[in-house]
Write a protein that holds these residues in place. Structure first.
Motif, PDB file in Angstrom:
ATOM      1  N   LEU A 114      -3.684   8.492   4.831  1.00 51.70           N
ATOM      2  CA  LEU A 114      -3.306   6.828   4.976  1.00 51.70           C
ATOM      3  C   LEU A 114      -2.096   6.583   5.417  1.00 51.70           C
ATOM      4  CD1 LEU A 114      -4.927   5.910   1.340  1.00 51.70           C
ATOM      5  CD2 LEU A 114      -5.641   5.188   3.613  1.00 51.70           C
ATOM      6  N   SER A 115      -0.864   7.305   4.905  1.00 55.73           N
ATOM      7  CA  SER A 115       0.376   7.025   5.315  1.00 55.73           C
ATOM      8  C   SER A 115       0.552   7.109   6.895  1.00 55.73           C
ATOM      9  CB  SER A 115       1.436   7.808   4.582  1.00 55.73           C
ATOM     10  OG  SER A 115       1.297   7.827   3.298  1.00 55.73           O
ATOM     11  N   ALA A 116       0.062   8.065   7.517  1.00 57.43           N
ATOM     12  CA  ALA A 116      -0.112   8.252   8.950  1.00 57.43           C
ATOM     13  C   ALA A 116      -0.624   7.030   9.606  1.00 57.43           C
ATOM     14  CB  ALA A 116      -0.568   9.601   9.215  1.00 57.43           C
ATOM     15  N   LEU A 117      -1.866   6.532   9.010  1.00 49.27           N
ATOM     16  CA  LEU A 117      -2.374   5.426   9.780  1.00 49.27           C
ATOM     17  C   LEU A 117      -1.574   4.224   9.478  1.00 49.27           C
ATOM     18  CD1 LEU A 117      -6.311   5.928   8.633  1.00 49.27           C
ATOM     19  CD2 LEU A 117      -5.287   6.324  10.926  1.00 49.27           C
ATOM     20  N   VAL A 118      -1.030   3.808   8.353  1.00 48.23           N
ATOM     21  CA  VAL A 118       0.042   2.956   8.097  1.00 48.23           C
ATOM     22  C   VAL A 118       1.130   2.846   9.292  1.00 48.23           C
ATOM     23  CG1 VAL A 118       1.288   1.785   6.332  1.00 48.23           C
ATOM     24  CG2 VAL A 118      -0.975   2.439   5.758  1.00 48.23           C
ATOM     25  N   LEU A 133       0.699  -1.227  -0.049  1.00 44.16           N
ATOM     26  CA  LEU A 133      -0.174  -0.031   0.076  1.00 44.16           C
ATOM     27  C   LEU A 133       0.887   1.204  -0.039  1.00 44.16           C
ATOM     28  CD1 LEU A 133      -2.725   1.326   0.466  1.00 44.16           C
ATOM     29  CD2 LEU A 133      -2.637   1.311   2.786  1.00 44.16           C
ATOM     30  N   CYS A 134       2.087   1.331   0.806  1.00 42.71           N
ATOM     31  CA  CYS A 134       2.754   2.550   0.900  1.00 42.71           C
ATOM     32  C   CYS A 134       3.459   2.601  -0.386  1.00 42.71           C
ATOM     33  CB  CYS A 134       3.825   2.229   1.924  1.00 42.71           C
ATOM     34  SG  CYS A 134       3.174   2.495   3.512  1.00 42.71           S
ATOM     35  N   LEU A 135       3.847   1.535  -1.143  1.00 48.93           N
ATOM     36  CA  LEU A 135       4.476   1.428  -2.492  1.00 48.93           C
ATOM     37  C   LEU A 135       3.676   2.209  -3.417  1.00 48.93           C
ATOM     38  CD1 LEU A 135       6.520  -1.680  -3.100  1.00 48.93           C
ATOM     39  CD2 LEU A 135       7.295   0.381  -2.577  1.00 48.93           C
ATOM     40  N   LEU A 165      -7.805   3.426  -4.515  1.00 49.84           N
ATOM     41  CA  LEU A 165      -6.983   4.680  -4.294  1.00 49.84           C
ATOM     42  C   LEU A 165      -7.209   5.753  -5.406  1.00 49.84           C
ATOM     43  CD1 LEU A 165      -3.320   3.321  -3.252  1.00 49.84           C
ATOM     44  CD2 LEU A 165      -4.997   4.285  -1.773  1.00 49.84           C
ATOM     45  N   ASN A 166      -7.267   5.388  -6.426  1.00 51.41           N
ATOM     46  CA  ASN A 166      -7.882   6.564  -7.566  1.00 51.41           C
ATOM     47  C   ASN A 166      -9.105   6.957  -7.310  1.00 51.41           C
ATOM     48  OD1 ASN A 166      -5.097   6.389  -8.908  1.00 51.41           O
ATOM     49  ND2 ASN A 166      -5.930   4.701 -10.422  1.00 51.41           N
ATOM     50  N   LEU A 167     -10.028   5.952  -7.149  1.00 48.47           N
ATOM     51  CA  LEU A 167     -11.397   6.380  -6.769  1.00 48.47           C
ATOM     52  C   LEU A 167     -11.599   7.241  -5.440  1.00 48.47           C
ATOM     53  CD1 LEU A 167     -13.635   3.092  -7.563  1.00 48.47           C
ATOM     54  CD2 LEU A 167     -13.595   5.262  -8.742  1.00 48.47           C
ATOM     55  N   MET A 168     -10.761   6.870  -4.569  1.00 48.17           N
ATOM     56  CA  MET A 168     -10.998   7.723  -3.359  1.00 48.17           C
ATOM     57  C   MET A 168     -10.386   9.129  -3.557  1.00 48.17           C
ATOM     58  SD  MET A 168      -9.044   6.755   0.302  1.00 48.17           S
ATOM     59  CE  MET A 168      -7.529   7.044  -0.221  1.00 48.17           C
ATOM     60  N   PHE A 169      -9.259   9.285  -4.140  1.00 54.50           N
ATOM     61  CA  PHE A 169      -8.400  10.535  -4.380  1.00 54.50           C
ATOM     62  C   PHE A 169      -9.405  11.164  -5.245  1.00 54.50           C
ATOM     63  CE2 PHE A 169      -4.033   8.534  -3.228  1.00 54.50           C
ATOM     64  CZ  PHE A 169      -4.604   8.788  -1.951  1.00 54.50           C
ATOM     65  N   ILE A 202       7.866  -0.584   6.655  1.00 50.08           N
ATOM     66  CA  ILE A 202       6.535   0.188   6.526  1.00 50.08           C
ATOM     67  C   ILE A 202       6.462   1.489   7.195  1.00 50.08           C
ATOM     68  CG2 ILE A 202       4.022  -0.148   7.330  1.00 50.08           C
ATOM     69  CD1 ILE A 202       4.578  -3.091   7.525  1.00 50.08           C
ATOM     70  N   VAL A 203       7.236   1.478   8.377  1.00 46.36           N
ATOM     71  CA  VAL A 203       7.176   2.832   8.690  1.00 46.36           C
ATOM     72  C   VAL A 203       8.206   3.910   7.971  1.00 46.36           C
ATOM     73  CG1 VAL A 203       8.285   4.270  10.768  1.00 46.36           C
ATOM     74  CG2 VAL A 203       7.201   2.002  11.057  1.00 46.36           C
ATOM     75  N   TYR A 204       9.063   3.423   7.386  1.00 46.78           N
ATOM     76  CA  TYR A 204       9.987   4.394   6.544  1.00 46.78           C
ATOM     77  C   TYR A 204       9.304   4.551   5.398  1.00 46.78           C
ATOM     78  CZ  TYR A 204      13.608   5.893   3.162  1.00 46.78           C
ATOM     79  OH  TYR A 204      14.513   6.633   2.520  1.00 46.78           O
ATOM     80  N   MET A 205       8.721   3.706   4.708  1.00 50.33           N
ATOM     81  CA  MET A 205       7.968   4.023   3.213  1.00 50.33           C
ATOM     82  C   MET A 205       6.685   5.114   3.588  1.00 50.33           C
ATOM     83  SD  MET A 205       9.502   2.625   0.999  1.00 50.33           S
ATOM     84  CE  MET A 205       8.402   2.482  -0.415  1.00 50.33           C
ATOM     85  N   ALA A 206       6.030   4.885   4.753  1.00 51.64           N
ATOM     86  CA  ALA A 206       4.929   5.662   4.887  1.00 51.64           C
ATOM     87  C   ALA A 206       5.219   7.023   5.454  1.00 51.64           C
ATOM     88  CB  ALA A 206       4.273   5.187   6.531  1.00 51.64           C
TER      89      ALA A 206
END
Length: 446
Positions: free
Chosen positions: A379-383, A237-239, A362-366, A290-294
């Protein structure tokens, strides 16, 4: 008269109560024991001609609902226990053992031999000595063996069509203990021994799986593994949060795939460290990835160079995939390399399915619910929040292990050479990914 009858009734009740107490006291050494937390079961399976022989050793304490005859302070009475041993085998084992020939359940089974012995008896270490031991006369009471110390060897025989058939076994053994560790040795006709070691009920164990069976089973295993791995899904997801076009996804996902395939396959060939701390270290580093990518998504990812980060963390995730695979390779039979590739293919198919779902969502959400930049940060903060908790928990677990510097001996240098081979492979793959990224960039500029 009524008074006399009342006294007689009272005396009769006292006599009955006294007899019950006396009976309870006399039989107290023979009471059933609680089911043990864990036991180890040894098992041999050997087809010979038109008979399949299954020999197993089970601790007697795991078959505890039966009353075993004892003498003295609780020594097992071997001279009176034959019938109880046979009952124990039928109650706890006979219905639990299901053997299949070419996928068809063998209905008939017969107990042809059984013998109680001491757990220190090492005859179970080989088929020949185990057979010799179970055919010996029963032990005598002079052995002074307590009930809870004894083990029972049992021989089953199943009628089969040919010893060249493919056999499978489903030994649930769920009545024996909370956790059952089974060491199963299969001795096929005309070839060497094959050892299985599993905990609990693994389902149907193919003792000599076909190529198609190994392909399907390991592909399914890899596919389900990545779908059930929340940490791997969050990393993907982060990627894809900031990179959702084909041009952006190809170098990132390809580098991640190539990297985790390298370490997954290399580990299967013994190139990974065998130290106890290595597995918890990898689990902690997966959380770090995961933390780094987020956080990179939050501050703004550099998409042109992101394939490098994906490649580096892909090496870590490949080791994570390999831990499950290393436990399952014993079920691959003679198709080790094929099973390895099919497991990796299953991982890739699962990864592809995740991307097919994530990118449109993701495309629909954005597009309809939240702008891309604040949505990416949210999203990245939650991850990152989930990844941070995993990282701290896994770091605490890692700190429970003691790192010991290796001795500089022949074994160390051999290990260093294996790591050198892995480094060469990683270097070649990273160069190939660099060339691929440059090629895609040139095509995009045109």
């Amino acid at each position: 008269m009524a008074l006399l009858n009342g006294k007689m009734t009272k005396i009769a009740l006292q006599i009955i109560l006294s007899v019950m107490i006396l009976f309870s006291a006399l039989t107290s050494p023979l009471k059933a024991h609680d089911i043990p937390a864990s036991v180890t079961v040894h098992m041999y399976v050997k087809p010979e001609g038109d008979t399949l022989k299954l020999l197993m050793r089970v601790p007697l304490e795991s078959m505890s609902e039966l009353v075993y005859p004892t003498w003295g302070p609780g020594f097992l009475d071997f001279e009176k226990a034959d019938a109880v041993f046979l009952d124990a085998a039928h109650v706890y084992l006979t219905e639990e053992l299901k053997v299949y020939e070419e996928g068809v359940l063998i209905e008939d089974k017969t107990i042809t031999a059984y013998r109680a012995t001491s757990p220190q008896d090492s005859a179970i270490r080989s088929w020949d000595t185990a057979i010799e031991n179970i055919n010996k006369p029963p032990l005598k009471n002079d052995e002074r063996l307590y009930y809870g110390q004894a083990v029972l060897d049992i021989m089953y025989e199943f009628p089969i069509k040919s010893d060249q058939s493919r056999f499978s076994i489903e030994p649930t053994l769920k009545k024996l203990a909370t956790i059952t560790n089974t060491v199963l040795r299969f001795i096929p006709a005309g070839s060497g021994e094959r050892v299985f070691n599993y905990i609990g009920n693994p389902g149907v164990v193919e003792l000599d799986p076909s190529l198609l069976h190994a392909l399907y089973e390991f592909m399914e295993l890899g596919f389900l593994h990545i779908l059930e791995g929340t940490d791997h899904i969050l990393f993907l997801l982060c990627l894809v949060i900031p990179a959702r076009t084909i041009r952006e996804l190809i170098p990132v996902i390809t580098s991640f795939t190539v990297a985790h395939s390298i370490t997954l396959i290399s580990t299967a060939f013994g190139l990974a460290p065998q130290a106890l701390w290595f597995a918890p270290l990898i689990e902690m580093l997966i959380a770090v990835s995961i933390v780094y990518m987020a956080f990179e998504n939050i501050v703004g990812a550099k998409l042109k160079k992101r394939w490098m980060v994906a490649f580096g963390f892909g090496l870590v995730h490949g080791f994570g995939f390999s831990f499950l695979l290393s436990e399952s390779m014993q079920f691959a039979g003679s198709h080790l390399f094929t099973s390895l590739l099919s497991f990796n293919l299953g991982v890739e198919l699962g990864q592809l399915l995740i991307l097919i779902v994530l990118v449109p969502v993701l495309n629909l959400m954005f597009r309809f619910f939240v702008a891309e930049k604040p949505g990416t940060i949210l999203l990245s903060a939650l991850v990152a929040h989930s990844g941070w908790h995993w990282m701290t928990e896994r770091n605490d677990r890692l700190n429970e292990y003691v790192f010991i510097w290796p001795e500089f001996n022949a074994a160390f240098y051999a290990e260093l050479m294996r790591w050198g081979m892995l480094a060469v492979i990683v270097g070649a793959a990273s160069w190939a990914m660099y060339e691929l990224a440059k090629y895609i960039e040139r095509r995009t500029v045109k």
